[in-house]
Structures are given as C-alpha cells and as structure tokens.
Design an enzyme around this catalytic site. Structure first.
Site, PDB file in Angstrom:
ATOM      1  N   ASP A  27     -59.116 -16.510 -10.367  1.00 18.57           N
ATOM      2  CA  ASP A  27     -58.834 -16.930  -9.002  1.00 18.57           C
ATOM      3  C   ASP A  27     -58.909 -15.671  -8.144  1.00 18.57           C
ATOM      4  O   ASP A  27     -58.850 -14.560  -8.654  1.00 18.57           O
ATOM      5  CB  ASP A  27     -57.421 -17.539  -8.950  1.00 18.57           C
ATOM      6  CG  ASP A  27     -57.008 -17.859  -7.541  1.00 18.57           C
ATOM      7  OD1 ASP A  27     -55.978 -17.327  -7.094  1.00 18.57           O
ATOM      8  OD2 ASP A  27     -57.752 -18.597  -6.865  1.00 18.57           O
ATOM      9  N   ASP A  29     -57.824 -15.320  -4.018  1.00 18.12           N
ATOM     10  CA  ASP A  29     -56.701 -15.149  -3.100  1.00 18.12           C
ATOM     11  C   ASP A  29     -55.384 -15.200  -3.865  1.00 18.12           C
ATOM     12  O   ASP A  29     -55.125 -16.143  -4.590  1.00 18.12           O
ATOM     13  CB  ASP A  29     -56.684 -16.261  -2.035  1.00 18.12           C
ATOM     14  CG  ASP A  29     -57.883 -16.192  -1.077  1.00 18.12           C
ATOM     15  OD1 ASP A  29     -58.245 -17.242  -0.524  1.00 18.12           O
ATOM     16  OD2 ASP A  29     -58.441 -15.102  -0.911  1.00 18.12           O
TER      17      ASP A  29
HETATM   18  O1  LIG Z   1     -56.307 -22.845   1.854  1.00 17.45           O
HETATM   19  C1  LIG Z   1     -57.085 -22.511   0.971  1.00 17.45           C
HETATM   20  O2  LIG Z   1     -58.243 -22.904   0.998  1.00 17.45           O
HETATM   21  C2  LIG Z   1     -56.539 -21.700  -0.190  1.00 17.45           C
HETATM   22  O3  LIG Z   1     -55.317 -21.216   0.088  1.00 17.45           O
HETATM   23  C3  LIG Z   1     -57.357 -20.532  -0.623  1.00 17.45           C
HETATM   24  O4  LIG Z   1     -58.449 -20.563  -0.191  1.00 17.45           O
HETATM   25  C4  LIG Z   1     -57.174 -20.350  -2.085  1.00 17.45           C
HETATM   26  O5  LIG Z   1     -58.184 -19.546  -2.624  1.00 17.45           O
HETATM   27  P1  LIG Z   1     -58.088 -19.107  -4.146  1.00 17.45           P
HETATM   28  O6  LIG Z   1     -56.670 -18.679  -4.354  1.00 17.45           O
HETATM   29  O7  LIG Z   1     -58.434 -20.293  -4.961  1.00 17.45           O
HETATM   30  O8  LIG Z   1     -59.050 -17.977  -4.283  1.00 17.45           O
HETATM   31 MG   LIG Z   2     -55.087 -18.071  -5.371  1.00 18.34          MG
END
Ligand SMILES: O=C(O)[C@H](O)[C@H](O)COP(=O)(O)O
Ligand SMILES: [Mg+2]
Length: 309
Positions: A27, A29
């Site tokens: 992942d 973020d």
């Molecule tokens: O609101 C969103 O789309 C999510 O918080 C965000 O994009 C999550 O991203 P990830 O943690 O899957 O990289």
């Molecule tokens: Mg994330």
C-alpha cells in the site's frame, strides 16, 4: 482469530517473517508516505527487500494518480519503479469497465461514456483503455449550480445530461461540488451503472486525516440508498487482476498496509500467505488487535523491518 504478531524490535522474528515471502504488495498512502511526506527509512527498506530478491508491487487505492504519475512520484522520492510495478484503483476500475462490464451489460454499447467524479488519474487510466469520459477535471464542471440547471436536468436536456453516459465512476475528487452530485444522481437514475474506485472514508496526508474517496460517494449513496461497486481494495476483482498480471504463489505473498478494512481485508480475503499492518497511517493498534480484519503481523513503522540481529 489469531493474535497479530508484533515485529518491531524483534530482529529474529523479522528475519523469520521475511523468509516466508517472495513478493510484497505495498500500500502507499500511510505506509510509504503521508501525502508528499516520505516516511524515514522507506527507500532503505524497499532496497533491502529487493536486495534480498523479493518482488515489490505498489497497490494503491488512491485514484487521483495514474500508474505513470505514480512512477514519477516514486522516482521523485528516490524509489526506483516501473509502471508495471504499480496497480491503482483507477486502473482496476478502467479494466473492469473495458473488459468485464460489457459482458454483463451489453446495452452499454449504446452508452459507452463514463461520467467521472475524480481527478486526472482516473481520466488517464480510462484513456489507456480507450474509454470515453466526461466530467472529472473539465473546468465546465467546476462551477456552482445555476437555477436553469434544475429544469434542464429534470427535463433530461441532452445538452446538460449526455445521453451516451452509461457509467458513473466516483473517486477521490479535490474539486467536489453540488453540480457534480446533481448530474451523477440523474445519470444513475437514468440507468447508468454506479461504480467507485474505492471506499476509503479518509485520506491520510501530512500526518492527519482528510475526506477520502468513500466520503465523496456518500451523498449519492444517501440519495440512492445503494452502494456503488468498488474496484479498489478490498475488491477481489483487483486481487485476481494483480495475480493474473504478476503470476505469483499467493501463499508466498504478503500485503502491507495501514488500513484494516481495505489493505488487511484485501490480503485476508485474498488468502495471501501473510498481512503486515503498519501503524503510520489510518488504522490504530487497537483496530489491528481487536477489529474484524486483523493482520498476521504488525509494526510501528515500515523501516522497523530493517532491524538487524
Ligand atoms: O481516499 C482515498 O482514496 C484513500 O484514502 C487513499 O487514496 C488510500 O490510498 P492507499 O492507502 O491505498 O495508497
Ligand atoms: Mg494506505
């Protein structure tokens, strides 16, 4: 349900953990960075994994960027990457719309267009699958609603409600407004399929939380009384697509994430060999230890995996 194993400060256990897996689905973020703030030790940890012969794939629900954008962001932060190594929710949604939806909804041949609530990441991935789209970053939709809009929308005026729209795709939109909700609602009421890139309620950025893509879809969910089909994590359609692309043994794969109801659930429902929760993003220690989606392992931060014997 087994108790997650804490690895921070346990070099022996970390080496044992690393030896179990050949491929890590990462992942982004809340694990690698928080918005534009790269967490300390991220680059060294990915180098260590790749140096040990492990494969690394970036699996993000953030629909605002395309695979190309992510390659640039990763490289900009000192993380070598190819577009092949990135799998985002906007790409997952685009291949669903181009390759699966037409089989299930042949009537969409007459309505090939997608009305986008979201940023350029979605538009770029729809373009990569030759799917026509409107809305999104088009400045014509970044405005307040006007009195005449109500009558024109209610009457189904084709100059404001495009008759070729067969899908509404809702993602993370930093330019969200009432006008877009009005149009999306009436497209769906006229038969358009309601899809979302992902359901994350919040977005971790700059060490804090902000409205996420799931929150963008919620006014429509409230009006319609129905949830969209979401193509990002924890959707197993996305897992199948990733497995199809990277051809890996699920028992030797580990999903690394900061969010229990997307990342960890994705790995658990995908029957991967392991899941690692990281406490630098959305989910709390309590959520990992007591929630419905408990990771097999967890650490305070990703770079804890660098601990030496
Ligand atoms: O609101 C969103 O789309 C999510 O918080 C965000 O994009 C999550 O991203 P990830 O943690 O899957 O990289
Ligand atoms: Mg994330």
């Amino acid at each position: 349900m087994s108790q997650p194993q804490y690895l921070t400060g346990q070099p022996e256990a970390i080496q044992d953990f690393l030896s179990k897996f050949d491929i890590f689905l990462f992942d982004c973020d809340g694990v690698l960075w928080s918005g534009d703030h790269l967490f300390e030790g991220t680059v060294a940890t990915l180098e260590m994994l790749r140096g040990a012969g492990k494969r690394v794939v970036f699996v993000t629900n953030n629909s605002t960027k395309s695979r190309t954008d992510y390659r640039k962001k990763l490289e900009g932060m000192g993380i070598p990457a190819t577009e092949e190594e990135v799998f985002g929710s906007s790409y997952s949604a685009s291949i669903y719309i181009s390759r699966i939806l037409p089989q299930r909804h042949p009537e969409l041949k007459q309505k090939p267009k997608v009305f986008v609530i979201g940023e350029s990441g979605i538009e770029q991935e729809l373009d990569s699958e030759n799917i026509p789209h409107i809305g999104g970053t088009d400045p014509a939709y970044r405005r307040y609603v006007e009195p005449s809009d109500y009558t024109r929308i209610a009457a189904g005026d084709p100059t404001i409600l495009d008759p070729e729209v067969g899908v509404v795709l809702s993602g993370l939109d930093f330019h969200y407004n009432y006008f877009k909700i009005c149009l999306a609602y009436h497209y769906i009421k006229r038969g358009a399929i309601f899809l979302a890139t992902n359901i994350d309620s919040t977005l971790p950025s700059a060490g804090a939380l902000f409205p996420g893509a799931g929150t963008m879809a919620s006014p429509l969910v409230k009006m319609l009384g129905e949830e969209p089909l979401a193509l990002g994590k924890p959707s197993q359609a996305m897992m199948d697509a990733i497995e199809g692309k990277f051809k890996f043994d699920r028992s030797r794969a580990c999903m690394v994430g900061d969010r229990a109801n997307t990342d960890i659930k994705f790995g658990l429902e995908g029957k991967l060999g392991g899941t690692l929760g990281v406490l630098t993003g959305v989910s709390t220690k309590q959520e990992f230890l007591e929630g419905d989606a408990r990771p097999h392992f967890y650490v305070d931060k990703l770079s804890d995996l660098l601990a030496k014997r």
